[in-house]
Scaffold this active site. Structure first.
Site, PDB file in Angstrom:
ATOM      1  N   ASP A 207      16.497 -70.550  44.514  1.00 36.41           N
ATOM      2  CA  ASP A 207      16.673 -69.807  43.224  1.00 36.41           C
ATOM      3  C   ASP A 207      16.288 -68.297  43.619  1.00 36.41           C
ATOM      4  OD1 ASP A 207      16.982 -69.805  40.277  1.00 36.41           O
ATOM      5  OD2 ASP A 207      14.970 -68.896  40.632  1.00 36.41           O
ATOM      6  N   GLU A 244      21.102 -68.743  46.196  1.00 31.94           N
ATOM      7  CA  GLU A 244      21.369 -67.978  44.904  1.00 31.94           C
ATOM      8  C   GLU A 244      21.366 -66.403  45.189  1.00 31.94           C
ATOM      9  OE1 GLU A 244      20.773 -67.326  40.042  1.00 31.94           O
ATOM     10  OE2 GLU A 244      19.022 -67.516  41.269  1.00 31.94           O
TER      11      GLU A 244
END
Ligand SMILES: [Ca+2]
Ligand SMILES: [Ca+2]
Length: 501
Positions: A207, A244
């Site tokens: 993330d 990401e």
């Protein structure tokens, strides 16, 4: 540092699950791990080879991207025992499981931050970023530039009674971790080891990878992910990592030095735009340019592709609820190179607009009013039984969106030219029309020619000598597709995959 593609076959089709909304196993209205385990046969039958689970650690929020404890499962979702059971069931079906590893920040309730906030001399203090207001001003970092994924402009927050402020770029409840601390790096690597070794997960979705260092130290990002990649590689050489990095392709590219895959946001937005506008410009050429940029950093890069994810308006809503357009979007995603990720519910045409909760509504399993597996934590506004045909209904209908996905996934696994993940085999076709996307997926013996009609009009194409070699229809969205010598007829929103006869 990368294993050769042959040594570790890379999953060709992946699926993102927002756990809270997928499947409830115990009737409390909240999707959970046992619910996923109970539905693995569904995913396996659809053709899914790897699952990405959004966070499941104890957390105060419904989305759980603010972690309180990296070694536990939030009781809402189950237990470590349930997780082991899930992993066992995933592997028994030859599938993989990737977990969301949220290490850019923790929750303010994480014990590290609870310690760190006690004072400048606390041993956990430098796990986070602290600065005196004068220093923040002197460095000129009191404001940050808004990014697509973070709208906070003033990222420094007060800790009552503390002369120093802490840095938190998403919101003040999620303080950013400081990777200049070697102790923190060691803690995070221990966490990675626990999940890869003890819990047997197959990889991580990382993330907020581009924010791992704050803006004034951004140049350290790549070094960190290289070290992280090496650590993961030592623990499990076949482990997978996908970042990401919500940015343009040029900024994404260097992350392939440390991470095996990264999500391709430029492609995602280009696909969304095509579905909405019904036309494209230089689509194949710009995609090939992106591959060249990625490949210059790591020739074995894995291009992780998607139509949308848990942060974006659902593709079904961008398609205005049109099943034909959703079929077109699916056919684009599943015939292009890369490793596609299907966001749960895309395969049944789920809808969803911002705010975020509304793009994460419960999966619609059956037509029954009281469907025991359906999550009830939120009353759906967009994906209701009246607006989305439930899975059970679609399974019985050969013309459904669900069966379209299933056919495309099977095709991708059957045809080596379509299923190639490494070294994207994409060539522009000779056909030039802004309302068409036409390309060749090259292969030594079984190349395929793919054409998508972005418009609602029937298209009559005159094929070039090169394209005329493709005479056999391997896939068509609508039966009205025809190939005659030198000519192709493609219905509105139709897609076709042609092989050499
Ligand atoms: Ca539950
Ligand atoms: Ca950060």
């Amino acid at each position: 540092m990368f294993v050769t593609p042959d040594a570790a076959p890379t999953p060709r089709v992946c699926y993102e699950i927002f756990i809270r909304s997928f499947c409830d196993s115990n009737g409390d209205g909240i999707g959970d791990l046992n619910g996923i385990t109970s539905r693995l046969d569904y995913l396996h039958e659809l053709g899914i080879e790897a699952i990405w689970l959004t966070p499941f650690h104890p957390s105060g929020s419904y989305h759980k991207y603010d972690v309180n404890n990296y070694y536990e499962i939030d009781p809402e979702y189950g237990t470590l025992h349930d997780f082991r059971r899930l992993m066992h069931a995933v592997h028994a079906r030859g599938m993989k499981l990737y977990m969301d590893l949220v290490i850019n920040h923790t929750s303010i309730h994480h014990p590290w931050f609870q310690e760190a906030r006690k004072g400048a001399d606390n041993p956990y203090r430098n796990y986070y970023w602290w600065m005196l207001p004068e220093r923040i001003e002197a460095l000129g970092v009191e404001k940050r530039e808004e990014t697509a994924d973070a709208h906070v402009i003033f990222p420094w927050h007060d800790n009552p009674g503390d002369p120093e402020k802490y840095y938190a770029m998403f919101w003040n409840g999620m303080p950013d971790l400081n990777y200049d601390s070697t102790e923190l790096r060691k803690e995070v690597y221990d966490i990675a080891r626990f999940w890869l070794s003890d819990m047997q997960v197959d990889g991580f979705r990382l993330d907020a990878a581009r924010h791992i260092y704050p803006p004034w130290l951004r140049s350290k990002n790549i070094e960190f992910w290289q070290e992280f990649g090496q650590v993961v590689e030592r623990i499990r050489p076949d482990a997978y990592t996908v970042g990401e990095v919500w940015a343009k392709a040029a900024e994404v590219a260097p992350y392939f030095k440390g991470l095996k895959a990264n999500f391709h946001f430029d492609l995602c937005f280009a696909l969304q735009k095509m579905i909405q506008s019904g036309k494209q410009e230089n689509f194949v050429e710009s995609l090939r340019q992106d591959y060249a940029i990625f490949g210059s950093e790591n020739p074995d890069f894995i291009d992780a592709t998607m139509l949308s994810n848990h942060d974006q308006v659902r593709i079904g809503s961008l398609a205005g609820g049109s099943i034909d357009k959703m079929k077109l979007a699916a056919a684009l995603l599943l015939t292009l190179p890369g490793q596609p990720y299907i966001y749960y519910g895309e395969e049944i045409g789920m809808l969803g607009q911002k705010p975020d909760e509304r793009i994460r509504e419960p999966f619609v399993w059956t037509e029954h009013r009281h469907d025991p597996q359906r999550a009830l934590w939120i009353k759906p506004r967009y994906s209701r039984r009246g607006t989305v045909r439930p899975l059970a209904v679609q399974q019985a209908d050969p013309a459904s969106l669900y069966n379209h996905y299933k056919r495309l996934i099977a095709l991708r696994k059957t045809l080596p030219a379509l299923g190639q993940v490494h070294r994207p085999n994409l060539q522009a076709a000779d056909t030039k029309d802004k309302e068409l996307v036409a390309f060749i997926r090259s292969h030594p013996t079984e190349p395929v020619f793919v054409v998508h009609n972005l418009s609602k009009k029937v298209k009559q194409l005159t094929l070039s000598p090169k394209e005329q070699a493709f005479t056999q229809i391997l896939f068509q969205t609508f039966d009205a597709t025809h190939v005659q010598p030198g000519k192709l007829t493609l219905p509105g929103f139709g897609s076709v995959v042609l092989g050499m006869g």
